[in-house]
Design an enzyme around this catalytic site. Structure first.
Site, PDB file in Angstrom:
ATOM      1  N   LYS A  52       0.850  -1.203   0.000  1.00 15.74           N
ATOM      2  CA  LYS A  52       0.000   0.000   0.000  1.00 15.74           C
ATOM      3  C   LYS A  52       0.880   1.245   0.000  1.00 15.74           C
ATOM      4  O   LYS A  52       0.601   2.215  -0.713  1.00 15.74           O
ATOM      5  CB  LYS A  52      -0.941  -0.022   1.216  1.00 15.74           C
ATOM      6  CG  LYS A  52      -2.056  -1.025   1.042  1.00 15.74           C
ATOM      7  CD  LYS A  52      -2.843  -1.315   2.293  1.00 15.74           C
ATOM      8  CE  LYS A  52      -3.785  -2.487   2.012  1.00 15.74           C
ATOM      9  NZ  LYS A  52      -4.486  -2.993   3.180  1.00 15.74           N
ATOM     10  N   GLN A  96      -5.301  -1.950   9.249  1.00 11.05           N
ATOM     11  CA  GLN A  96      -5.088  -3.270   8.650  1.00 11.05           C
ATOM     12  C   GLN A  96      -5.761  -4.344   9.509  1.00 11.05           C
ATOM     13  O   GLN A  96      -5.497  -4.439  10.710  1.00 11.05           O
ATOM     14  CB  GLN A  96      -3.574  -3.526   8.526  1.00 11.05           C
ATOM     15  CG  GLN A  96      -3.205  -4.780   7.768  1.00 11.05           C
ATOM     16  CD  GLN A  96      -3.613  -4.730   6.298  1.00 11.05           C
ATOM     17  OE1 GLN A  96      -3.460  -3.730   5.621  1.00 11.05           O
ATOM     18  NE2 GLN A  96      -4.158  -5.830   5.811  1.00 11.05           N
ATOM     19  N   ASP A 119     -11.303   2.266   3.107  1.00 12.93           N
ATOM     20  CA  ASP A 119     -11.597   0.838   2.950  1.00 12.93           C
ATOM     21  C   ASP A 119     -13.091   0.609   2.690  1.00 12.93           C
ATOM     22  O   ASP A 119     -13.490  -0.471   2.262  1.00 12.93           O
ATOM     23  CB  ASP A 119     -11.209   0.081   4.235  1.00 12.93           C
ATOM     24  CG  ASP A 119      -9.971  -0.784   4.052  1.00 12.93           C
ATOM     25  OD1 ASP A 119      -9.618  -1.082   2.891  1.00 12.93           O
ATOM     26  OD2 ASP A 119      -9.371  -1.175   5.069  1.00 12.93           O
TER      27      ASP A 119
END
Ligand code: NAD
Length: 281
Positions: A52, A96, A119
């Protein structure tokens, strides 16, 4: 013989387009930065976090990373999220997953400002998707829509069967296909006659999490088959939820594993980060 949908190539194209878009925004004095929080040092998560960061560098946006020890308390994590919510220079926040078991994932996700939830997991963004309003969409299903569109697979009016109803793949996938005017059937572990239902699909999207579960007898001739599953064997070889060798001769188009859906997730995450720049345009 199926057309092989090349996710690696399509994701590279998207990142290239985003890079150019970001350069234009920068000329107008706009910036974006993604903050990635990792708790503990799960090796798979570390790889994702590194990728990322690299993708942010590639498209030209900032990246901040917070690597917290496994024993970090939930309160400390929530405090960090609150600080990042308040920072104007941070446009996207990603925690995460999975988190260590002493943390409540739902509570942590809900703590992220929905306007920075790149997200697309915050209930406000999920709700917006349900009622057809603007919001961040979960990256893997959003990537599948791009794969289908950019490969010329027609969606409107087609029967799409989604296998799996998880919050990050199956459910948002079904909603996105509905938004694209497909006729959608969602199947799951309690579905009866799964084979018969799958055999009716013009587009079969498989997110079961079971290695090579889908064999030839689940697939209608000419169907487009999208394999979301990722399984790594003891020799580090990757495979999907679909038995590729059996599905490929029947399908009209199919995603391989690796190189299909996988690379799209990060491209769509970058797209969501750029969305924060478009929003203020
Ligand atoms: P999950 O375990 O949360 O959900 C699996 C779903 O499959 C459940 O809804 C369950 O009802 C359904 N299911 C299980 N057994 C079934 C059966 N026998 N028949 C019908 N349905 C059944 O998994 P997930 O998070 O949705 O992920 C699915 C797969 O996709 C995993 O292999 C995961 O690693 C992979 N994945 C890939 C990406 C990517 O970027 N490519 C992203 C997320 C997940």
């Amino acid at each position: 013989m199926a057309k092989i949908i090349d996710g690696k190539k399509i994701s590279a194209e998207i990142k290239e387009e985003l890079k150019q878009e970001v350069a234009k925004f920068k000329e107008q004095g706009k910036e974006a930065a993604l903050a990635v929080i990792q708790v503990g040092n799960d090796p798979a998560s570390s790889v994702y976090v590194r990728n990322k960061k690299r993708a942010c560098e590639y498209i030209g946006i900032g990246s901040l990373s917070y690597e917290l020890p496994e024993e970090t308390s939930e309160e400390e994590l929530l405090k960090l999220i609150a600080d990042l919510n308040a920072k104007q220079e941070v446009s996207g926040i990603l925690v995460q997953l999975p988190l260590p078991s002493h943390m409540d994932e739902d509570k942590v996700i809900r703590a992220i400002d929905p306007a920075k939830d790149v997200d697309g997991f915050h209930p406000q963004n999920v709700g917006a998707l349900v009622i057809g309003q603007k919001g961040f969409v979960s990256c893997t299903p959003a990537g599948i829509i791009e794969l289908l569109k950019r490969s010329g697979v027609e969606i409107a009016g087609k029967h799409c069967v989604v296998i799996g109803r998880s919050n990050i793949v199956g459910k948002p996938m079904a909603l996105l296909m509905l938004r694209e005017n497909a006729t959608v059937t969602v199947t799951h572990s309690k579905t009866q006659n799964l084979k018969e239902i799958c055999k009716q699909a013009d587009i079969l999207i498989v997110a079961i999490g079971k290695k090579e579960f889908i064999t030839a007898d689940y697939i209608k001739e000419g169907a487009a088959v999208i394999d979301v599953g990722i399984h790594r064997d003891e020799n580090n070889k990757l495979s999907g939820d679909v038995k590729f060798d059996e599905a490929e001769p029947l399908a009209s188009a199919i995603t391989p594993v690796p190189g299909g859906v996988g690379p799209m997730t990060i491209a769509m995450l970058m797209n969501n980060c750029v969305e924060t720049m478009r929003r203020d345009a």
